[in-house]
Write a protein that holds these residues in place. Structure first.
Motif, PDB file in Angstrom:
ATOM      1  N   ARG A 125       0.680  -1.172   0.089  1.00  0.00           N
ATOM      2  CA  ARG A 125       0.049   0.109   0.094  1.00  0.00           C
ATOM      3  C   ARG A 125       1.068   1.217   0.028  1.00  0.00           C
ATOM      4  N   ARG A 126       2.011   1.289   1.040  1.00  0.00           N
ATOM      5  CA  ARG A 126       2.873   2.430   0.858  1.00  0.00           C
ATOM      6  C   ARG A 126       3.532   2.582  -0.435  1.00  0.00           C
TER       7      ARG A 126
ATOM      8  N   ARG B 221       2.463   1.880  -3.419  1.00  0.00           N
ATOM      9  CA  ARG B 221       1.678   2.283  -4.528  1.00  0.00           C
ATOM     10  C   ARG B 221       1.363   3.676  -4.485  1.00  0.00           C
ATOM     11  N   ARG B 222       1.494   4.567  -3.227  1.00  0.00           N
ATOM     12  CA  ARG B 222       1.323   5.680  -2.950  1.00  0.00           C
ATOM     13  C   ARG B 222       2.297   6.425  -2.501  1.00  0.00           C
TER      14      ARG B 222
ATOM     15  N   LEU C 185      -3.649  -5.263  -4.687  1.00  0.00           N
ATOM     16  CA  LEU C 185      -2.703  -4.091  -4.688  1.00  0.00           C
ATOM     17  C   LEU C 185      -1.804  -4.193  -5.564  1.00  0.00           C
TER      18      LEU C 185
END
Length: 208
Positions: free
Chosen positions: A90-91, A93-94, A147
């Motif tokens: 998640r980190r 990805r953004r 993800l």
């Protein structure tokens, strides 16, 4: 590994990297399928446009496996920090600002994960991650597949895959007899689990 399809796979990864946003490519497959080799060659082909972040960095430490009574099952889905892996994805990805993100890796000589081993600059357009359980749809592994922008399943000849596993175990200190038991036991049980989820992949890659 027969690399006859490598240029086409590298071009596919390059197109994913060129979409204008951070993308994550997953390479899944059974133990010994050749995931780490293929992932490394894809990243090498893309140069500064890609970074490899292996799932194996999220192995639980040996002391924790011993505490949990799972040492003899090392490599099974519940011997990883799956939630931690999903949180890192998640980190990644953004990216939040200009700072790099640091990911763990697995040191096969130590048989332990090592924190802060892989630097992922904020401007790298493609993260390649590889591991056994990227396609699992159960428990703490279920959030992983959504993800990933694309997942390739690496299919390998079973006999070749078994030889690779045995040779790997021997190379890192096991006797051949122990290596063969490990490959035919826990490794093969994990392989059957991985194979059951191959239909969730975007692409099945078959290399010699």
């Amino acid at each position: 590994m027969d690399t006859s399809d490598l240029p086409a796979l590298t071009d596919r990864a390059r197109r994913l990297a060129g979409t204008g946003a951070r993308r994550i490519l997953g390479i899944a497959g059974a133990p010994g399928a050749g995931k780490s080799t293929l992932a490394a060659r894809i990243v090498e082909g893309l140069g500064a446009s890609a970074v490899l972040v292996p799932m194996d960095g999220f192995h639980l430490a040996g002391a924790e496996l011993e505490r949990l009574g799972r040492t003899d099952r090392k490599g099974a889905p519940d011997t990883f920090d799956a939630a931690g892996y999903a949180a890192l994805l998640r980190r990644l990805r953004r990216p939040d600002g200009p700072d790099a993100v640091y990911a763990p890796a697995f040191d096969r000589a130590l048989e332990e994960p090592v924190a802060g081993s892989v630097r992922v600059p904020a401007d790298v357009p493609l993260v390649v991650t590889e591991g056994n359980y990227l396609l699992l749809d159960e428990g703490p592994w279920a959030p992983v597949r959504p993800l990933l922008d694309e997942v390739w399943f690496l299919d390998a000849d079973p006999a070749l895959r078994m030889r690779r596993l045995v040779d790997r175990h021997v190379r890192f200190g096991r006797t051949r007899a122990h290596a063969e038991r490990r490959a035919a036991g826990s490794d093969e049980r994990n392989a059957r689990l991985v194979e059951r989820h191959r239909d969730r992949a975007d692409l099945v890659v078959r290399l010699g």
